[in-house]
Design an enzyme around this catalytic site. Sequence first.
Site, PDB file in Angstrom:
ATOM      1  N   TYR A  96       0.821  -1.213   0.000  1.00 30.29           N
ATOM      2  CA  TYR A  96       0.000   0.000   0.000  1.00 30.29           C
ATOM      3  C   TYR A  96       0.858   1.267   0.000  1.00 30.29           C
ATOM      4  CZ  TYR A  96      -4.692  -1.940   0.839  1.00 30.29           C
ATOM      5  OH  TYR A  96      -5.906  -2.573   0.725  1.00 30.29           O
ATOM      6  N   LYS A 112       3.040 -15.411   2.029  1.00 26.69           N
ATOM      7  CA  LYS A 112       3.199 -16.111   0.748  1.00 26.69           C
ATOM      8  C   LYS A 112       4.683 -16.409   0.585  1.00 26.69           C
ATOM      9  CE  LYS A 112       1.575 -17.715  -3.178  1.00 26.69           C
ATOM     10  NZ  LYS A 112       0.677 -18.891  -3.248  1.00 26.69           N
ATOM     11  N   ASP A 156      -3.166 -18.246   0.225  1.00 25.80           N
ATOM     12  CA  ASP A 156      -4.211 -18.910  -0.570  1.00 25.80           C
ATOM     13  C   ASP A 156      -4.875 -20.021   0.240  1.00 25.80           C
ATOM     14  OD1 ASP A 156      -1.758 -20.251  -0.680  1.00 25.80           O
ATOM     15  OD2 ASP A 156      -1.935 -20.847  -2.777  1.00 25.80           O
ATOM     16  N   ASP A 188      -6.368  -7.064   4.143  1.00 22.20           N
ATOM     17  CA  ASP A 188      -7.517  -6.386   3.514  1.00 22.20           C
ATOM     18  C   ASP A 188      -8.444  -7.423   2.889  1.00 22.20           C
ATOM     19  OD1 ASP A 188      -9.084  -4.265   2.394  1.00 22.20           O
ATOM     20  OD2 ASP A 188      -8.098  -4.661   0.475  1.00 22.20           O
ATOM     21  N   ASP A 228     -12.375  -9.088   4.488  1.00 21.46           N
ATOM     22  CA  ASP A 228     -13.693  -9.068   3.829  1.00 21.46           C
ATOM     23  C   ASP A 228     -14.290 -10.474   3.825  1.00 21.46           C
ATOM     24  OD1 ASP A 228     -13.446  -6.346   3.196  1.00 21.46           O
ATOM     25  OD2 ASP A 228     -14.336  -6.641   1.206  1.00 21.46           O
TER      26      ASP A 228
HETATM   27  C1  IPM Z   1     -10.392  -1.219   4.160  1.00 25.74           C
HETATM   28  C2  IPM Z   1     -10.634  -0.588   2.823  1.00 25.74           C
HETATM   29  C3  IPM Z   1      -9.475   0.326   2.460  1.00 25.74           C
HETATM   30  C4  IPM Z   1      -8.218  -0.516   2.425  1.00 25.74           C
HETATM   31  C5  IPM Z   1      -9.635   1.100   1.140  1.00 25.74           C
HETATM   32  C6  IPM Z   1     -10.910   1.922   1.125  1.00 25.74           C
HETATM   33  C7  IPM Z   1      -8.445   1.981   0.869  1.00 25.74           C
HETATM   34  O1  IPM Z   1     -10.853  -1.554   1.841  1.00 25.74           O
HETATM   35  O2  IPM Z   1     -10.236  -0.477   5.139  1.00 25.74           O
HETATM   36  O3  IPM Z   1     -10.378  -2.448   4.242  1.00 25.74           O
HETATM   37  O4  IPM Z   1      -7.931  -1.167   1.404  1.00 25.74           O
HETATM   38  O5  IPM Z   1      -7.509  -0.535   3.428  1.00 25.74           O
HETATM   39 MN    MN Z   2     -10.955  -3.583   2.615  1.00 22.37          MN
END
Ligand code: IPM
Ligand code: MN
Length: 360
Positions: free
Chosen positions: A141, A191, A223, A247, A251
């Site tokens: 990042y 990884k 993975d 990240d 999710d």
């Molecule tokens: C998160 C989001 C952010 C990230 C984006 C919006 C930059 O997806 O906080 O998980 O990738 O960190």
């Molecule tokens: Mn995210």
Amino acid sequence: MNLNILVLPGDGIGTEVTGEAVRVLRRVAEKWNHQLKLTEGLLGGIAIHKTGTPFPKETEQIATQVDATLLGAVGLPEFDEAPPHLRPERGLLGIRKAMGVYANLRPVRTYKALIHSSPLKNELIEGTDMIIVRELTGGIYYGTPRGISGEGAEERAVNTMVYTRPEIERVARMAFQLARGRRKKVTSVDKSNVLENSQLWRKVVIEIAREYPDVELDHLLVDNCAMQLVLNPRRFDVVLTENMFGDILSDEGAVLAGSIGMLPSASIGDKKPSGAWTGLYEPVHGSAPDIAGQSKANPLGAIGSVAAMLDYSFGLKEESEAVNRAIEMVLSIGRVTADLKPSGAPATTVEVGDAIVAAI
Ligand code: IPM
Ligand code: MN
């Protein structure tokens, strides 16, 4: 106690869920007699519209002075084609770096009332309780060189995944310390079969583990981890991983728990002289422009982030637990938004906030 808080509602549903989170803060302050000082600031797309930059200097200055910062979400479709420095997301990356919040804690747990909202079979998901510790201020990042250059067949883009030893050490210690208060197991995700960056990550994590002989450590390739999260989510206690892997995996973790709208997060830096952690608190979900302005958004991720703030930045355990209990209560009576598939009509964002405030 004085609670000096910067509120950054951000974009899209960020403003709606933050509105409810702030009501919860006010309720807590009233009930337990705390002095709440809220300052509202600009970050993300709204900041670009009003000031020309996603992370205004004023926001940076306030964020480094207050006790804690509460953030909604950033991102607006009109900036999809904008250059990187003029995208709302750059504001988020900027504030994380400026505050030095290197460890992003994302708890994934199942609530009984939400088992039916999980895409997984109930018997697989029941009892899942993990926390993802995502490194937040390093890795791909932020690494340089980065950028797009050249034209035609020569056009190329580069990003750099870079970690230094101290960056890995401090986030690893955070994970091991957290594990001590839980089931004493850290799973480090990398990884290392392909990336040198991950080889250093694994080596340093193994070294840090020696400081915590009471905590068990294992390693998964990213993975395989993505697969184990859906095959056997109960195997995880503390998941430690670098920025981009975290990240993605968080999710996936979020949806296991029923809905991404549920997941709070705490981004923690070093301890301040007062003993409180520097903290930026935000729900894991994004700005969801498709449902913005319709009072459909689930505010529980934002409200859970308030609970995390009360605990980590202010040490107010009783207040934090009261907020978490209110969340469980509201889930159990089914006063929830559409993402949680209620049996009757879904509640609005504000109605969920009402129910939480009433339950505290
Ligand atoms: C998160 C989001 C952010 C990230 C984006 C919006 C930059 O997806 O906080 O998980 O990738 O960190
Ligand atoms: Mn995210």
